[in-house]
Motif scaffolding. Structure first.
Motif, PDB file in Angstrom:
ATOM      1  N   ALA A 190       0.841  -1.199   0.000  1.00 56.71           N
ATOM      2  CA  ALA A 190       0.000   0.000   0.000  1.00 56.71           C
ATOM      3  C   ALA A 190       0.876   1.249   0.000  1.00 56.71           C
ATOM      4  O   ALA A 190       2.111   1.169   0.041  1.00 56.71           O
ATOM      5  CB  ALA A 190      -0.921  -0.022   1.216  1.00 56.71           C
ATOM      6  N   ASN A 191       0.231   2.391  -0.015  1.00 56.79           N
ATOM      7  CA  ASN A 191       0.960   3.658  -0.038  1.00 56.79           C
ATOM      8  C   ASN A 191       0.324   4.642   0.939  1.00 56.79           C
ATOM      9  O   ASN A 191       0.101   5.798   0.609  1.00 56.79           O
ATOM     10  CB  ASN A 191       0.969   4.239  -1.454  1.00 56.79           C
ATOM     11  N   LEU A 192       0.034   4.152   2.156  1.00 55.73           N
ATOM     12  CA  LEU A 192      -0.548   5.023   3.170  1.00 55.73           C
ATOM     13  C   LEU A 192       0.487   6.018   3.672  1.00 55.73           C
ATOM     14  O   LEU A 192       1.687   5.734   3.709  1.00 55.73           O
ATOM     15  CB  LEU A 192      -1.059   4.193   4.349  1.00 55.73           C
ATOM     16  N   LYS A 193       0.019   7.198   4.063  1.00 57.37           N
ATOM     17  CA  LYS A 193       0.902   8.236   4.584  1.00 57.37           C
ATOM     18  C   LYS A 193       0.682   8.394   6.088  1.00 57.37           C
ATOM     19  O   LYS A 193      -0.432   8.250   6.584  1.00 57.37           O
ATOM     20  CB  LYS A 193       0.638   9.561   3.875  1.00 57.37           C
ATOM     21  N   VAL A 194       1.769   8.677   6.791  1.00 55.86           N
ATOM     22  CA  VAL A 194       1.692   8.931   8.233  1.00 55.86           C
ATOM     23  C   VAL A 194       0.932  10.233   8.462  1.00 55.86           C
ATOM     24  O   VAL A 194       1.143  11.223   7.755  1.00 55.86           O
ATOM     25  CB  VAL A 194       3.093   9.011   8.852  1.00 55.86           C
ATOM     26  N   ILE A 228      -9.353   2.174   8.793  1.00 59.33           N
ATOM     27  CA  ILE A 228     -10.094   0.921   8.961  1.00 59.33           C
ATOM     28  C   ILE A 228      -9.552  -0.133   8.002  1.00 59.33           C
ATOM     29  O   ILE A 228      -9.507   0.075   6.781  1.00 59.33           O
ATOM     30  CB  ILE A 228     -11.599   1.130   8.708  1.00 59.33           C
ATOM     31  N   THR A 229      -9.116  -1.274   8.551  1.00 67.51           N
ATOM     32  CA  THR A 229      -8.584  -2.360   7.725  1.00 67.51           C
ATOM     33  C   THR A 229      -9.567  -3.512   7.576  1.00 67.51           C
ATOM     34  O   THR A 229      -9.389  -4.380   6.719  1.00 67.51           O
ATOM     35  CB  THR A 229      -7.281  -2.901   8.325  1.00 67.51           C
ATOM     36  N   GLY A 230     -10.614  -3.566   8.418  1.00 71.31           N
ATOM     37  CA  GLY A 230     -11.583  -4.652   8.321  1.00 71.31           C
ATOM     38  C   GLY A 230     -12.630  -4.533   9.407  1.00 71.31           C
ATOM     39  O   GLY A 230     -12.637  -3.578  10.199  1.00 71.31           O
ATOM     40  N   SER A 237     -13.800  -0.560   4.601  1.00 69.44           N
ATOM     41  CA  SER A 237     -12.342  -0.669   4.724  1.00 69.44           C
ATOM     42  C   SER A 237     -11.713   0.428   3.883  1.00 69.44           C
ATOM     43  O   SER A 237     -12.133   0.690   2.745  1.00 69.44           O
ATOM     44  CB  SER A 237     -11.873  -2.038   4.230  1.00 69.44           C
ATOM     45  N   GLY A 238     -10.683   1.076   4.441  1.00 72.65           N
ATOM     46  CA  GLY A 238     -10.032   2.188   3.757  1.00 72.65           C
ATOM     47  C   GLY A 238     -10.492   3.543   4.238  1.00 72.65           C
ATOM     48  O   GLY A 238      -9.832   4.559   3.979  1.00 72.65           O
ATOM     49  N   ASP A 239     -11.626   3.596   4.969  1.00 69.83           N
ATOM     50  CA  ASP A 239     -12.069   4.858   5.560  1.00 69.83           C
ATOM     51  C   ASP A 239     -11.135   5.247   6.701  1.00 69.83           C
ATOM     52  O   ASP A 239     -10.563   4.379   7.377  1.00 69.83           O
ATOM     53  CB  ASP A 239     -13.494   4.738   6.097  1.00 69.83           C
ATOM     54  N   ILE A 240     -10.995   6.540   6.918  1.00 74.33           N
ATOM     55  CA  ILE A 240     -10.146   7.053   7.998  1.00 74.33           C
ATOM     56  C   ILE A 240     -11.027   7.776   9.010  1.00 74.33           C
ATOM     57  O   ILE A 240     -11.654   8.795   8.683  1.00 74.33           O
ATOM     58  CB  ILE A 240      -9.058   8.004   7.465  1.00 74.33           C
ATOM     59  N   ILE A 241     -11.106   7.236  10.233  1.00 73.03           N
ATOM     60  CA  ILE A 241     -11.908   7.863  11.286  1.00 73.03           C
ATOM     61  C   ILE A 241     -11.169   9.092  11.812  1.00 73.03           C
ATOM     62  O   ILE A 241     -10.010   9.003  12.234  1.00 73.03           O
ATOM     63  CB  ILE A 241     -12.175   6.868  12.428  1.00 73.03           C
ATOM     64  N   THR A 242     -11.859  10.235  11.793  1.00 74.61           N
ATOM     65  CA  THR A 242     -11.227  11.497  12.201  1.00 74.61           C
ATOM     66  C   THR A 242     -11.854  12.112  13.452  1.00 74.61           C
ATOM     67  O   THR A 242     -11.203  12.882  14.148  1.00 74.61           O
ATOM     68  CB  THR A 242     -11.309  12.527  11.064  1.00 74.61           C
ATOM     69  N   LYS A 243     -13.142  11.763  13.711  1.00 75.47           N
ATOM     70  CA  LYS A 243     -13.813  12.316  14.889  1.00 75.47           C
ATOM     71  C   LYS A 243     -14.830  11.307  15.418  1.00 75.47           C
ATOM     72  O   LYS A 243     -15.396  10.526  14.657  1.00 75.47           O
ATOM     73  CB  LYS A 243     -14.562  13.615  14.552  1.00 75.47           C
ATOM     74  N   VAL A 244     -15.057  11.339  16.732  1.00 77.42           N
ATOM     75  CA  VAL A 244     -16.160  10.625  17.366  1.00 77.42           C
ATOM     76  C   VAL A 244     -16.883  11.627  18.244  1.00 77.42           C
ATOM     77  O   VAL A 244     -16.287  12.191  19.166  1.00 77.42           O
ATOM     78  CB  VAL A 244     -15.673   9.420  18.189  1.00 77.42           C
ATOM     79  N   TYR A 300     -15.549  10.534   9.146  1.00 77.66           N
ATOM     80  CA  TYR A 300     -14.500   9.759   8.485  1.00 77.66           C
ATOM     81  C   TYR A 300     -14.209  10.326   7.099  1.00 77.66           C
ATOM     82  O   TYR A 300     -15.051  11.004   6.495  1.00 77.66           O
ATOM     83  CB  TYR A 300     -14.910   8.289   8.368  1.00 77.66           C
ATOM     84  N   LEU A 301     -13.009  10.061   6.639  1.00 81.47           N
ATOM     85  CA  LEU A 301     -12.589  10.460   5.297  1.00 81.47           C
ATOM     86  C   LEU A 301     -12.699   9.278   4.357  1.00 81.47           C
ATOM     87  O   LEU A 301     -12.237   8.178   4.672  1.00 81.47           O
ATOM     88  CB  LEU A 301     -11.151  10.972   5.313  1.00 81.47           C
ATOM     89  N   ARG A 302     -13.314   9.513   3.203  1.00 75.61           N
ATOM     90  CA  ARG A 302     -13.370   8.508   2.150  1.00 75.61           C
ATOM     91  C   ARG A 302     -13.064   9.199   0.826  1.00 75.61           C
ATOM     92  O   ARG A 302     -13.774  10.120   0.433  1.00 75.61           O
ATOM     93  CB  ARG A 302     -14.739   7.827   2.088  1.00 75.61           C
ATOM     94  N   ASN A 303     -11.962   8.775   0.204  1.00 73.81           N
ATOM     95  CA  ASN A 303     -11.509   9.411  -1.042  1.00 73.81           C
ATOM     96  C   ASN A 303     -11.309  10.911  -0.854  1.00 73.81           C
ATOM     97  O   ASN A 303     -11.629  11.720  -1.729  1.00 73.81           O
ATOM     98  CB  ASN A 303     -12.506   9.155  -2.170  1.00 73.81           C
ATOM     99  N   GLY A 304     -10.798  11.287   0.335  1.00 75.12           N
ATOM    100  CA  GLY A 304     -10.479  12.676   0.611  1.00 75.12           C
ATOM    101  C   GLY A 304     -11.650  13.532   1.037  1.00 75.12           C
ATOM    102  O   GLY A 304     -11.475  14.708   1.371  1.00 75.12           O
ATOM    103  N   LYS A 305     -12.857  12.974   1.051  1.00 71.90           N
ATOM    104  CA  LYS A 305     -14.050  13.730   1.421  1.00 71.90           C
ATOM    105  C   LYS A 305     -14.538  13.289   2.793  1.00 71.90           C
ATOM    106  O   LYS A 305     -14.624  12.104   3.075  1.00 71.90           O
ATOM    107  CB  LYS A 305     -15.152  13.518   0.382  1.00 71.90           C
TER     108      LYS A 305
END
Length: 509
Positions: A327-331, A337-339, A353-360, A388-393
């Motif tokens: 993969a090419n994830l950035k720090v 989310i991986t699964g 999978s692939g979504d990035i959780i940013t707030k709860v 969460y972020l999905r495709n930058g949105k």
């Protein structure tokens, strides 16, 4: 200018005295082998929230100390004395390997306990209600068959262990007394980095010790609970302080300058085992939730999103993931989310999978520590708003939290399965082993929970249970069938690593 210096002088004096005391104690301990602390330590009603108003600049810590010291107790952990095992080839090694990863001899040494009339370890605790409820650390009470509580006035009691939670390193005890001094929980969400705090406990055998410092960081995840291997789903979001904390401070109070409880001291970061500038406390809000659950349900109610994830702030984790998954994830910030687990509330709510959780619930999630406390401090059935972020949105959805079995309703001890009640899982023993050692039955113990009924009678992972209540067992279903709806004393016949057979018992919880 002179007025300002005069106001700050008490803080400077306290800092100098605290530092000097720490150095002096360490030098004294080094030269006096008779002074030692054996506690485990690593690298107005009942419980109510109070305000977080801080004292005016220039006030000293006398008022806070006078409020706190009477409510902080010494906890003495007594364990059954056992003899050291001889160094011999474990008969299980051939089949299972060394369960301690080559640390068998170290385990043998750890099994040597203090004489029956001497505590195996000591720590601290905090009285949180006038009728004798006391909060401490799980590791302070672990393995005890008797717990003695000594108040600051030297009055002693035998305590009942109400419950523990290895995932937060919190325990709840009870002594039979009324009219006790106690501390109120403060809202630990409102603390600030740089805020003055006091740590109160019994470090190095020195009762009722008060040290001062500041909050140096919040939301620290240091990997200590998972590292000890006793917490299946650890929640680490520690308050970091530079108030001097040493072995024996475990379970003691971290308070603000009003004497309100903002944390339970739990760990230090140290290369020597003694104070080197960094101490860690469980936040009061999390500790309060845990003890409320234990009192009401007998067990901790914990909600889960139902995701497997990657902490994007951890550059090593990201690098390993990129290497293994090409993969090419950035720090950066957030949790990737991986699964999903079975019956996942997050998946039901549309996360992928692939979504990035940013707030709860509008609280920023920068790393896994933020996520674990934001979700883990809630109960099954609670709803949380997840951004969460999905495709930058950025998107937002509402997730209904579930327990690990997919339920959304709180469970009590009575609702637990047999294996949950006694604290172990069981796997069938292979036929080759039975034939080799002449056994007609047996199951191998797995996931033995610290402080559980099985652990209390000396059973650990990879022991063989042959019989329960005189009946042979060959599967987990056998164990459940024998003990389902059973009340009374349970007899367990088992084999240890050296092939010795024991029969020990406990009362079915």
């Amino acid at each position: 200018m002179k007025s300002t210096l005069k106001k700050l002088l008490p803080f400077a004096v306290v800092g100098v005295i605290s530092g000097a005391t720490t150095v002096g104690v360490q030098q004294y301990i080094a030269h006096d082998s008779n002074t030692q602390d054996q506690s485990y330590f690593t690298k107005a009603s009942d419980v109510s929230f109070v305000g977080m108003n801080t004292a005016a600049v220039g006030d000293d810590f006398v008022k806070a100390a006078k409020t706190t010291v009477p409510a902080v107790v010494t906890i003495k952990n007594y364990q059954t004395r056992t003899s050291s095992r001889a160094s011999e080839q474990d008969l299980f090694d051939y089949f299972f390997g060394d369960p301690f990863g080559g640390r068998g001899q170290q385990r043998q040494k750890q099994q040597q306990q203090a004489p029956d009339n001497m505590p195996s370890g000591m720590g601290s605790g905090v009285i949180i209600s006038a009728d004798g409820y006391i909060i401490s650390n799980n590791h302070v009470v672990a393995g005890a068959n008797k717990l003695e509580v000594v108040l600051s006035n030297k009055k002693s009691y035998i305590a009942t262990l109400v419950g523990t939670d290895p995932n937060t390193d919190i325990s709840l005890l009870k002594i039979e007394e009324k009219g006790l001094p106690f501390l109120n929980f403060a809202n630990s969400d409102n603390i600030d980095v740089g805020q003055w705090v006091l740590a109160v406990g019994n470090p190095l055998g020195l009762n009722s010790t008060v040290t001062a410092g500041i909050i140096s960081a919040k939301g620290r995840g240091i990997g200590i609970l998972a590292g000890q291997g006793k917490a299946a789903n650890p929640i680490e979001s520690f308050i970091q302080t530079d108030a001097a904390i040493n072995p024996g401070n475990s379970g003691g109070a971290l308070v603000n300058v009003n004497g309100d409880l903002i944390g339970i001291n739990s760990a230090i970061s140290s290369t020597t085992g003694y104070y080197q500038g960094y101490g860690f406390a469980v936040p009061a809000n999390l500790a309060r939730k845990v003890v409320e659950d234990i009192k009401k349900f007998g067990i901790v109610q914990r909600g889960f999103l139902g995701v497997s994830s990657l902490d994007l702030s951890n550059d090593q984790q990201v690098a390993l993931y990129n290497r293994d998954k090409k993969a090419n994830l950035k720090v950066g910030s957030g949790v990737y989310i991986t699964g999903f687990s079975e019956n996942s509330g997050a998946e039901d709510a549309g996360l992928k999978s692939g979504d990035i959780i940013t707030k709860v619930d509008q609280t920023p999630i920068t790393d896994f520590a933020d996520l674990s406390i934001s979700v883990g401090s809630k109960r099954p059935g609670d709803k949380v708003m997840v951004s969460y972020l999905r495709n930058g949105k950025e998107n937002t959805t509402t997730v209904t939290l579930k327990d690990q079995k997919g339920g959304t309703i709180a469970r009590s001890k009575a609702d637990l399965s047999v294996t949950e009640k006694i604290g172990a899982d069981f796997e069938p023993l292979n036929d080759k082993f039975k034939t080799e050692y002449g056994l007609n039955s047996g199951v191998v113990t797995k996931n033995v929970t610290e402080g559980s009924e099985m652990a209390k009678i000396g059973i650990v992972d990879d022991y063989i249970v042959i019989e329960i209540n005189g009946k042979p067992v060959n599967s987990q279903k056998d164990v459940e069938k024998i003990l389902e709806k059973y009340q009374g004393n349970v007899q367990v016949k088992f084999v240890d690593y050296s092939g010795r057979i024991y029969t020990k018992g406990f009362k079915m919880p």
